[in-house]
Design a protein around this motif. Structure first.
Motif, PDB file in Angstrom:
ATOM      1  N   LEU A 157       0.820  -1.213   0.000  1.00 20.29           N
ATOM      2  CA  LEU A 157       0.000   0.000   0.000  1.00 20.29           C
ATOM      3  C   LEU A 157       0.855   1.266   0.000  1.00 20.29           C
ATOM      4  O   LEU A 157       0.376   2.336  -0.377  1.00 20.29           O
ATOM      5  N   MET A 158       2.120   1.154   0.414  1.00 17.28           N
ATOM      6  CA  MET A 158       3.048   2.276   0.300  1.00 17.28           C
ATOM      7  C   MET A 158       3.743   2.292  -1.058  1.00 17.28           C
ATOM      8  O   MET A 158       3.972   3.361  -1.636  1.00 17.28           O
ATOM      9  N   LEU A 159       4.066   1.109  -1.565  1.00 18.89           N
ATOM     10  CA  LEU A 159       4.820   1.034  -2.812  1.00 18.89           C
ATOM     11  C   LEU A 159       3.996   1.463  -4.024  1.00 18.89           C
ATOM     12  O   LEU A 159       4.531   2.045  -4.969  1.00 18.89           O
ATOM     13  N   VAL A 160       2.691   1.169  -4.004  1.00 16.56           N
ATOM     14  CA  VAL A 160       1.850   1.538  -5.156  1.00 16.56           C
ATOM     15  C   VAL A 160       1.854   3.054  -5.382  1.00 16.56           C
ATOM     16  O   VAL A 160       2.147   3.515  -6.493  1.00 16.56           O
ATOM     17  N   PRO A 161       1.541   3.886  -4.375  1.00 17.30           N
ATOM     18  CA  PRO A 161       1.609   5.334  -4.622  1.00 17.30           C
ATOM     19  C   PRO A 161       3.029   5.829  -4.865  1.00 17.30           C
ATOM     20  O   PRO A 161       3.229   6.794  -5.620  1.00 17.30           O
ATOM     21  N   ALA A 162       4.026   5.187  -4.234  1.00 20.60           N
ATOM     22  CA  ALA A 162       5.415   5.616  -4.444  1.00 20.60           C
ATOM     23  C   ALA A 162       5.828   5.399  -5.902  1.00 20.60           C
ATOM     24  O   ALA A 162       6.446   6.279  -6.516  1.00 20.60           O
ATOM     25  N   LEU A 163       5.491   4.247  -6.455  1.00 23.24           N
ATOM     26  CA  LEU A 163       5.822   3.975  -7.857  1.00 23.24           C
ATOM     27  C   LEU A 163       5.001   4.852  -8.798  1.00 23.24           C
ATOM     28  O   LEU A 163       5.477   5.253  -9.865  1.00 23.24           O
ATOM     29  N   THR A 164       3.760   5.134  -8.398  1.00 19.86           N
ATOM     30  CA  THR A 164       2.943   6.057  -9.191  1.00 19.86           C
ATOM     31  C   THR A 164       3.574   7.444  -9.215  1.00 19.86           C
ATOM     32  O   THR A 164       3.646   8.100 -10.260  1.00 19.86           O
ATOM     33  N   ALA A 165       4.052   7.900  -8.049  1.00 20.36           N
ATOM     34  CA  ALA A 165       4.708   9.207  -7.971  1.00 20.36           C
ATOM     35  C   ALA A 165       6.009   9.217  -8.764  1.00 20.36           C
ATOM     36  O   ALA A 165       6.386  10.244  -9.345  1.00 20.36           O
ATOM     37  N   ALA A 166       6.699   8.078  -8.806  1.00 17.92           N
ATOM     38  CA  ALA A 166       7.945   8.003  -9.571  1.00 17.92           C
ATOM     39  C   ALA A 166       7.702   8.279 -11.054  1.00 17.92           C
ATOM     40  O   ALA A 166       8.568   8.823 -11.746  1.00 17.92           O
ATOM     41  N   GLY A 167       6.524   7.908 -11.539  1.00 16.00           N
ATOM     42  CA  GLY A 167       6.195   8.167 -12.939  1.00 16.00           C
ATOM     43  C   GLY A 167       5.926   9.626 -13.247  1.00 16.00           C
ATOM     44  O   GLY A 167       5.826  10.005 -14.417  1.00 16.00           O
ATOM     45  N   THR A 168       5.800  10.468 -12.210  1.00 19.09           N
ATOM     46  CA  THR A 168       5.532  11.893 -12.419  1.00 19.09           C
ATOM     47  C   THR A 168       6.753  12.764 -12.145  1.00 19.09           C
ATOM     48  O   THR A 168       6.655  14.001 -12.192  1.00 19.09           O
TER      49      THR A 168
END
Length: 281
Positions: free
Chosen positions: A174-185
């Protein structure tokens, strides 16, 4: 496998358990169908949608684990079902709602069917006496015997310990999903590169911390309970601001809400374990 008749020593699987297994298979299939529909109708196939859809598909495999546990009469099926249905509804629900515009009607209908299936599964697992009597086997663990190390069934324990363990194990994804999403931005906000990198590393590290704490919580350690509760609060305090800053209000709701629910369930389960006479102290 159903019994072959009296006298053969084979126990007939209760009908509610067979119905539950069929419902679990239908729920896993419905999850995949709804995720495909959401991806198909999504107006923007960006990094965020790809990461969240990938996580949703990976989590679908957990339904197969739950089916296996029910068929093997594992007591861990109950807390796993609670965590799985909760994260499934949040994960699929956040895919349905686009960043702009209205959600597609097929996706809404599919989500409604999935929500009904999840609710039915939870009610059967937690409220039906035949299912409750079926789920009696505890997790196996290595035990030192005269013949060496052997896998043996653990003695019956507090079900809230299992709930706290499984809920805390969900922190990492649940932490990695938004972190990886943020990495794409990051191409639009390079100044946050180190923060996102630390976010990813923290998401990986928390899995080991939660695993270690959960082990000692099962041994009745008050220190482990306090440590896991403290880790839970730190995770929420660390994750939510980053979701809000890097992903906006949309990301805060989509990715922060599931973590808050998992954290609340963990804290409640830890509170219940502290009140258990067998584990308190």
């Amino acid at each position: 496998m159903p019994g072959v008749g009296p006298g053969y020593g084979v126990t007939m699987t209760p009908r509610p358990v067979r119905v539950l297994t069929a419902l679990l298979i239908a729920t896993a299939a419905a999850t995949v169908v709804v995720e495909v529909l959401n991806f198909w109708y999504a107006p923007d196939h960006g990094t965020g949608l790809a990461v969240r859809t990938g996580w949703a598909f990976a989590r679908t495999l957990a339904w197969l684990v739950l089916i296996f546990q029910v068929r093997r009469a594992r007591a861990t099926a109950k807390p796993l079902s609670l965590i799985l249905t909760m994260t499934t509804l949040f994960a699929v629900g956040r895919l349905i709602v686009p960043a702009t515009g209205r959600p597609p009607l097929p996706g809404l209908i599919g989500f409604g069917v999935l929500a009904l299936l999840c609710l039915t599964v939870v009610v059967l697992l937690h409220r039906h006496p035949a299912v409750d009597a079926h789920l009696i086997h505890q997790p196996r663990r290595l035990t030192l015997t005269r013949d060496g190390l052997k896998l043996r069934e653990a003695p019956p324990g507090d079900p809230w310990v299992l709930t706290a363990r499984l809920a805390s194990f969900s922190y990492s994804p649940l932490m990695l999903v938004p972190a990886l999403t943020a990495a794409g931005t990051l191409r639009h906000q390079l100044e946050w590169t180190l923060a996102v990198l630390f976010w990813i590393l923290a998401g990986i590290a928390v899995s080991y911390v939660a695993l270690l704490c959960a082990f000692f919580v099962g041994r009745g350690s008050q220190t482990a309970r306090l440590t896991l509760a403290s880790v839970t609060l730190v995770v929420v305090a660390f994750d939510l601001p980053l979701c809000g800053i890097l992903l906006g209000a949309d990301g805060l709701i989509r990715d922060g809400a599931p973590l808050v629910v998992a954290a609340a369930l963990t804290l409640y389960a830890l509170w219940r374990t502290a009140r258990s006479p067998a584990l308190a102290g």
